[in-house]
Design an enzyme around this catalytic site. Structure first.
Site: not given
Ligand code: LLP
Length: 429
Positions: A245, A287, A289, A331, A358-359, A387
């Site tokens: 996150g 974790e 991402g 978002y 077409c949006e 993402y």
């Molecule tokens: N761990 C868990 C349990 C999660 O649900 C997520 C993200 C992460 C780690 C990784 O989070 P990050 O470091 O990437 O923020 N599609 C959305 C983001 C959804 C995140 C879902 N879970 C976007 O494009 O902003």
């Protein structure tokens, strides 16, 4: 500009030592370009700051941000773990040669088939989301006579500021069991006694794109306190996973989390409470991402149309859009872009970058300063490594772009561009 991005003598953007015009010539547009060095450097920064002499530390890349077989191979090379959240992510990992013991399987609604697949692939850990899932998992383990390490996802009720769609620990969130419910303690006791699952610890993830590092410290503190309550019931929590996150910079106004400070402070807080309260935590995990891959990614497009409306709005039409980047529509996410073959030209126009769908909402950047564009120019959007590909679609029967990984003047194709044949592969006719 991020990672290995540079401007060359031809006033053109270079990524990984290759100009975007050369990349277009070879791979066409739209094209996702991933800068390998950026990812390697980010992992190293995390490893250097998320470490402790007292507790084992582990980084698991949240593959939902961007996953391909090639990305799994990089995860293996970087010697980190992998967090997956579906049968598809599990399958991708299993085809990459990654050590399946380093795979953690998440999800609030895992199917029986997915659980069986995870057990058959002998992955390392399942993160259980809730009561019923625990019962299902225990039953399947019994049937297969298999044991598995389990971490329970809990909701520590932390109100971290981010977009409501990516908040995860408000009290009514769909994820995890609340630490404020006595049933959760009962579940932990059951897990601890189970013959088939090995209860290892707890998980929390407070949301995504969180820019205030204090929210992560608060989570570390609240979780450590809850671990003390569990210890008082005679159960040792060995593993604490604090999720991902960490917020990054996309566009003006975004505050990037100071990762070095945030990660080292998280470790210190857990170390301190662990020692002071004799908790017995042996391992902490994160974790990440987005923070690992978002700014490694740039999407290259070709400008294929220009329009000025009656009210004077200036549109640059590109050959991609919401099918390769749904985030602005979903978002209200903001991005930074540039004309990649006119890097040092003055951003003298105010332009809106519109996609092909077409949006009316298929706009990747709204009313931003931009160089004057001509048909055939290259529009490059930064920060698209997370993402974007993983949330891409075939809406309007658009084809998904290719993905390349660049480093030191070399480009490696890691995902082929889709073809029209791919589009109708599953159609019956
Ligand atoms: N761990 C868990 C349990 C999660 O649900 C997520 C993200 C992460 C780690 C990784 O989070 P990050 O470091 O990437 O923020 N599609 C959305 C983001 C959804 C995140 C879902 N879970 C976007 O494009 O902003």
């Amino acid at each position: 500009m991020f990672g290995s991005q540079k401007i060359n003598e031809e006033n053109t953007l270079e990524i990984g030592g290759i100009s975007v015009t050369d990349l277009r010539e070879k791979y066409q547009t739209p094209l996702y370009v991933m800068d390998k060095k950026y990812i390697v450097d980010k992992v190293n920064l995390m490893k250097n700051n998320f470490k402790s002499d007292k507790i084992k530390t582990e980084i698991a890349y949240a593959s939902k941000a961007f996953l391909t077989v090639g990305m799994c191979k990089l995860v293996k090379e970087l010697d980190i773990s992998l967090d997956v959240v579906s049968g598809g992510e599990l399958y991708t990992a299993s085809k990459s040669g990654i050590d399946m013991k380093r795979v953690h399987f998440h999800g609030n609604s895992k199917s029986v088939k997915e659980i069986e697949m995870a057990l058959d692939l002998e992955i390392g850990t399942i993160i259980v989301d809730n009561h019923l899932e625990f019962e299902t998992l225990e039953r399947i383990c019994g049937e297969k006579n298999k044991k598995i390490d389990v971490i329970l996802r809990v909701n520590p009720g932390i109100d971290a500021h981010t977009h409501e769609y990516i908040q995860t620990t408000l009290h009514d969130s769909k994820f995890g069991e609340s630490i404020f419910m006595k049933e959760t303690m009962e579940l932990i006791k059951k897990m601890d006694k189970s013959d088939y699952i090995v209860f290892k610890g707890l998980h929390s993830h407070i949301g995504s794109q969180i820019s205030d590092h204090k929210s992560f410290l608060k989570a570390a503190e609240v979780m450590s306190d809850y671990i003390k309550e569990i210890l008082d019931e005679g159960i040792v929590v060995e593993v604490l996973n604090l999720g991902g996150g960490f917020g990054i910079f996309y566009a003006e106004g975004d505050v990037e989390v100071d990762l070095a400070l945030c990660l080292s402070s998280m470790v210190k807080i857990v170390e301190e409470i662990n020692e002071r309260k004799g908790l017995g935590i042996k391992e902490i995990q994160i974790e990440p991402g987005r923070s690992l891959v978002a700014n490694a990614g740039t999407t290259l497009y070709t400008v294929q149309g220009l329009k000025k409306t009656y009210t004077g709005k200036n549109y640059y039409f590109i050959d991609g859009g919401m099918t390769d980047n749904i985030r602005p529509a979903l978002y209200q996410a903001t991005y930074t872009g540039t004309i990649g073959n006119k890097m040092l030209d003055k951003k003298s126009e105010i332009a809106t970058i519109a996609g092909t769908c077409c949006e009316s909402g298929d706009l990747l950047i709204k009313d931003a300063p931009m160089q004057k564009a001509c048909i055939g120019d290259m529009l490059c959007i930064f920060g698209t490594g997370a993402y974007n590909y993983s949330m891409s679609s075939n809406y309007n029967r658009n084809l998904k772009p290719a993905v390349i990984m660049v480093e030191n003047g070399k480009a490696e194709l890691i995902v082929k561009r889709e073809t029209y044949e791919d589009l109708i592969r599953n159609d019956i006719y």
